[in-house]
Design a protein around this motif. Structure first.
Motif, short mmCIF file in Angstrom:
data_model
loop_
_atom_site.label_atom_id
_atom_site.label_comp_id
_atom_site.label_asym_id
_atom_site.label_seq_id
_atom_site.Cartn_x
_atom_site.Cartn_y
_atom_site.Cartn_z
N ALA A 473 21.83 6.56 -32.18
CA ALA A 473 22.04 8.01 -32.18
C ALA A 473 23.52 8.29 -32.07
O ALA A 473 24.33 7.38 -31.83
CB ALA A 473 21.28 8.68 -31.03
N PHE A 474 23.91 9.52 -32.21
CA PHE A 474 25.31 9.90 -32.01
C PHE A 474 25.73 9.60 -30.58
O PHE A 474 26.82 9.08 -30.32
CB PHE A 474 25.49 11.38 -32.33
CG PHE A 474 26.92 11.83 -32.30
CD1 PHE A 474 27.79 11.51 -33.33
CD2 PHE A 474 27.40 12.58 -31.24
CE1 PHE A 474 29.12 11.92 -33.31
CE2 PHE A 474 28.71 13.01 -31.20
CZ PHE A 474 29.57 12.67 -32.24
N ILE A 475 24.85 9.92 -29.62
CA ILE A 475 25.09 9.62 -28.22
C ILE A 475 23.88 8.86 -27.67
O ILE A 475 22.74 9.31 -27.81
CB ILE A 475 25.31 10.90 -27.39
CG1 ILE A 475 26.55 11.64 -27.88
CG2 ILE A 475 25.43 10.58 -25.90
CD1 ILE A 475 26.74 12.99 -27.22
N ASN A 476 24.15 7.73 -27.02
CA ASN A 476 23.10 6.93 -26.38
C ASN A 476 23.43 6.75 -24.91
O ASN A 476 24.52 6.29 -24.57
CB ASN A 476 22.98 5.55 -27.04
CG ASN A 476 22.55 5.63 -28.49
OD1 ASN A 476 21.51 6.19 -28.80
ND2 ASN A 476 23.37 5.08 -29.38
N ILE A 477 22.49 7.11 -24.04
CA ILE A 477 22.68 6.99 -22.59
C ILE A 477 21.55 6.17 -22.01
O ILE A 477 20.38 6.35 -22.36
CB ILE A 477 22.71 8.38 -21.91
CG1 ILE A 477 23.74 9.30 -22.57
CG2 ILE A 477 22.98 8.23 -20.42
CD1 ILE A 477 25.16 8.86 -22.38
N SER A 478 21.89 5.28 -21.10
CA SER A 478 20.85 4.49 -20.41
C SER A 478 21.38 4.03 -19.06
O SER A 478 22.59 4.07 -18.79
CB SER A 478 20.44 3.28 -21.25
OG SER A 478 21.51 2.37 -21.38
N ASP A 479 20.46 3.59 -18.21
CA ASP A 479 20.85 2.97 -16.95
C ASP A 479 21.06 1.47 -17.16
O ASP A 479 22.04 0.91 -16.69
CB ASP A 479 19.77 3.21 -15.90
CG ASP A 479 20.12 2.59 -14.57
OD1 ASP A 479 20.89 3.21 -13.82
OD2 ASP A 479 19.62 1.47 -14.30
N THR A 480 20.10 0.86 -17.87
CA THR A 480 20.18 -0.57 -18.16
C THR A 480 19.83 -0.78 -19.62
O THR A 480 18.79 -0.30 -20.08
CB THR A 480 19.19 -1.36 -17.28
OG1 THR A 480 19.45 -1.08 -15.91
CG2 THR A 480 19.33 -2.86 -17.53
N LEU A 481 20.70 -1.48 -20.35
CA LEU A 481 20.48 -1.75 -21.76
C LEU A 481 20.56 -3.25 -21.99
O LEU A 481 21.64 -3.84 -21.93
CB LEU A 481 21.53 -1.02 -22.61
CG LEU A 481 21.46 -1.21 -24.12
CD1 LEU A 481 20.14 -0.71 -24.68
CD2 LEU A 481 22.63 -0.48 -24.81
N SER A 482 19.38 -3.86 -22.24
CA SER A 482 19.36 -5.30 -22.49
C SER A 482 19.35 -5.60 -23.98
O SER A 482 19.41 -6.76 -24.38
CB SER A 482 18.14 -5.94 -21.82
OG SER A 482 16.94 -5.38 -22.32
#
Length: 644
Positions: A473-482
């Motif tokens: 996406a244009f903006i991607n937000i996460s706490d944990t990205l594996s």
């Protein structure tokens, strides 16, 4: 006043009368049980009602009897005294003594029907008060009246027999049956209030219909069915059976005022009809109103209204309104309402409303609504709502709402899954779920409050607490990205975040912010040349860590920066594209030293008044070329930086 016998009885189960009561086969296993309880058990298993004078048998006598698939007639002959005879009357089995006296002498039946007027009144056996609006009817017939304010009644009967059975019923009173000679003599009947029953009420006793399910709450029913006619139904807990009936309106038909107490195998209503139940087929020019169950096929030009279970194909021009479960097919021009479960297919031009669980398919032009689980498919032109889980799919023109979704949610605007999605969420605007195990795909945004095990793809924004897969996406937000996040801005709280301060032949100082994960991170940079106060840059790029060990790393970065010279910011194209190869060494826990070569590709359209290219940014050139639009320079440099 002359009586042959007064019979008082309890009803313990729903009726069953498609065959002779005496020929029904049941299995029985009783040991040291009273005759009264044994008769109750036989009544329950056979689906009929006993009527007898308690004085003619010893109800406390002990019975032990075991049999398998034996007729009711043979069982009763084994356990009852020899002087008891068995008489069938509709769904009643009457026990009579053959003792001869003045009131039980057999008379030869008339060859022609005789007309009689039977008069009497009903009294509360406890208080002595007159009982108003009680039902008085001839057993096995639809001939009936209601008592007046003084408890009095007058019933006209026509019969060949010298005896007739009369039933007396009133809500909250014990039902009573008597056998009389139709000789026109007045008499009094005492009804016992239900709360004074000395006999325990078994679990299988017919229960009152809950207020929410009564057809009496439906305005159309109150309009179409006269109030007095409905009293016959509320006073009585059993119904008669007829092969067929024809009516013009609920009050005008072959079943007359008793129509609400008659189960019809075939029912034909010119305009509309009212009945207790339908077992095969019903047609209504405008409407059909059924207090209890419908089986087979029901067709109405305007509406079908059913108070019990529907196991049928139900078709109406406007609406189907069912107060209990439906198993089969519902087809309505406007809407279908079911206040219990659906097992089958609902099709409506506007909406389907289900207050229960669904197993099957809901198809509507506008909306589908169900308060529990959907074990099947919801397809609507505008929206689908399931308060429970969705086993298969929801497809709508605007929005879908469910709890756990096992298959897919597809809409042009938005999908909401309160808990988990095991399949696909596809929306033109946005998707929401607590957990996604396959794919979220939206034109604008995806939101997963907990985990995504699969992919999130959106035109603008993705959020998930934990991502085991892919975000785009244009903006991607996460706490944990594996997995991997690709977009203009990627932020993972437990991911890769660095501030980089570097120097090279291009800039005396450059500050860059790097965010994402080592596999793919974004770079936002600002550079400045101190020797020229008017030269600075704004840049964006991305990087990838291609190799790593405990303290050593190797990465590739691509960065594109706009160069402002002499305050000509965005006046001309001045674009520096860099490919950097970085060798990184960790020297403190969170501090890195980076060095490596830089391959520079500079494109400039900056010209003076004479049309000459006059950018001075390139320190030197290994290769250059120009045309009427651009000047190109290529050189190789080096950079060193500290990252924290």
């Amino acid at each position: 006043m002359r009586y042959f016998t007064l019979f008082i009885f309890l009803f313990f189960t729903q009726f069953s009368y498609s065959q002779s009561i005496l020929k029904k086969k049941i299995s029985l296993d009783v040991k040291n049980q009273s005759l009264e309880k044994t008769l109750d058990l036989i009544s329950k298993k056979g689906g009929f009602y006993f009527s007898y004078n308690s004085n003619i048998i010893n109800q406390d006598s002990i019975v032990s009897y075991i049999c398998s698939k034996k007729t009711v007639e043979l069982i009763l002959k084994d356990i009852l005294p020899e002087n008891i005879v068995l008489l069938e009357s509709g769904k009643h089995l009457i026990l009579k003594s053959i003792v001869v006296n003045n009131s039980s002498i057999s008379k030869k039946e008339n060859t022609e029907k005789q007309k009689y007027i039977i008069r009497g009144y009903l009294i509360n056996s406890i208080t002595g008060e007159k009982i108003e609006s009680a039902t008085v009817y001839q057993v096995g017939q639809t001939n009936s009246v209601l008592t007046d304010v003084n408890g009095a009644f007058e019933l006209s009967v026509s019969t060949k027999k010298d005896r007739i059975n009369l039933a007396f019923s009133r809500n909250m009173f014990k039902d009573t049956v008597i056998v009389i000679e139709p000789n026109g003599i007045d008499f009094q009947i005492n009804l016992v209030p239900e709360q004074d029953f000395s006999v325990p009420i078994h679990e299988n006793r017919l229960k009152p219909i809950p207020i929410d399910n009564q057809l009496d709450n439906i305005k159309f029913v109150n309009f179409a069915v006269p109030k007095k006619q409905k009293k016959f139904f509320f006073n009585t807990q059993f119904s008669e059976y007829k092969l067929a009936q024809v009516s013009f309106l609920p009050i005008l038909g072959t079943n007359s005022k008793m129509s609400g107490l008659v189960t019809n195998k075939f029912s034909f209503n010119v305009l509309g009809g009212y009945s207790y139940a339908v077992s095969k087929f019903e047609f209504g020019g405008l409407f059909n109103i059924v207090q209890k169950n419908v089986e087979g096929f029901q067709l109405a030009g305007l509406t079908n209204i059913t108070g019990g279970k529907t196991n049928a194909i139900q078709i109406s021009g406007v609406a189907n309104n069912n107060r209990a479960s439906v198993k089969g097919i519902q087809l309505a021009g406007f809407y279908n309402i079911v206040l219990d479960t659906l097992n089958g297919l609902q099709i409506a031009g506007f909406a389907n409303i289900l207050h229960g669980k669904m197993q099957g398919i809901q198809l509507s032009g506008f909306s589908n609504f169900t308060t529990q689980n959907v074990d099947g498919l919801q397809l609507a032109g505008f929206s689908n709502y399931a308060h429970g889980d969705v086993l298969l799919s929801q497809v709508s023109g605007f929005a879908n709402w469910g709890k756990n979704v096992g298959g897919a949610q597809v809409s042009s605007f938005a999908n909401v899954a309160q808990e988990q999605v095991n399949g696909l969420q596809l929306a033109g605007f946005a998707n929401y779920a607590r957990q996604v195990n396959t794919l979220q795909l939206a034109g604008f945004a995806n939101l997963a409050l907990e985990r995504v095990h699969g992919a999130q793809i959106a035109g603008f924004f993705n959020y998930a607490k934990q991502v085991d897969g892919f975000q785009l996406a244009f903006i991607n937000i996460s706490d944990t990205l594996s997995g991997l996040g690709i977009g203009f801005f990627n932020y993972s709280r437990k991911g890769f975040h660095k501030i980089d301060i570097s120097a090279s032949e291009n800039f005396h100082a450059r500050v860059a912010f790097k965010t994402g994960v080592p596999k793919f991170y974004n770079i936002f940079a600002f550079g400045y040349q101190f020797q020229s106060q008017n030269t600075f840059s704004l840049g964006y790029g991305f990087g990838n860590q291609i190799w790593s060990s405990k303290k050593n790393f190797l990465s590739l970065e691509f960065l594109s920066s706009h160069i402002s010279e002499n305050n000509d910011f965005f006046t001309y194209l001045n674009l520096l594209n860099e490919l950097n190869i970085n060798y990184t060494r960790r020297f403190f826990q969170n501090s890195l030293l980076l060095i490596g070569p830089s391959f520079n590709f500079f494109l400039s359209a900056k010209q003076n008044e004479l049309g000459e290219y006059n950018s001075t940014f390139a320190p030197y050139s290994l290769y250059n070329s120009e045309n009427e639009y651009l000047k190109f320079n290529f050189w190789i440099g080096a950079r060193i930086s500290i990252s924290i």
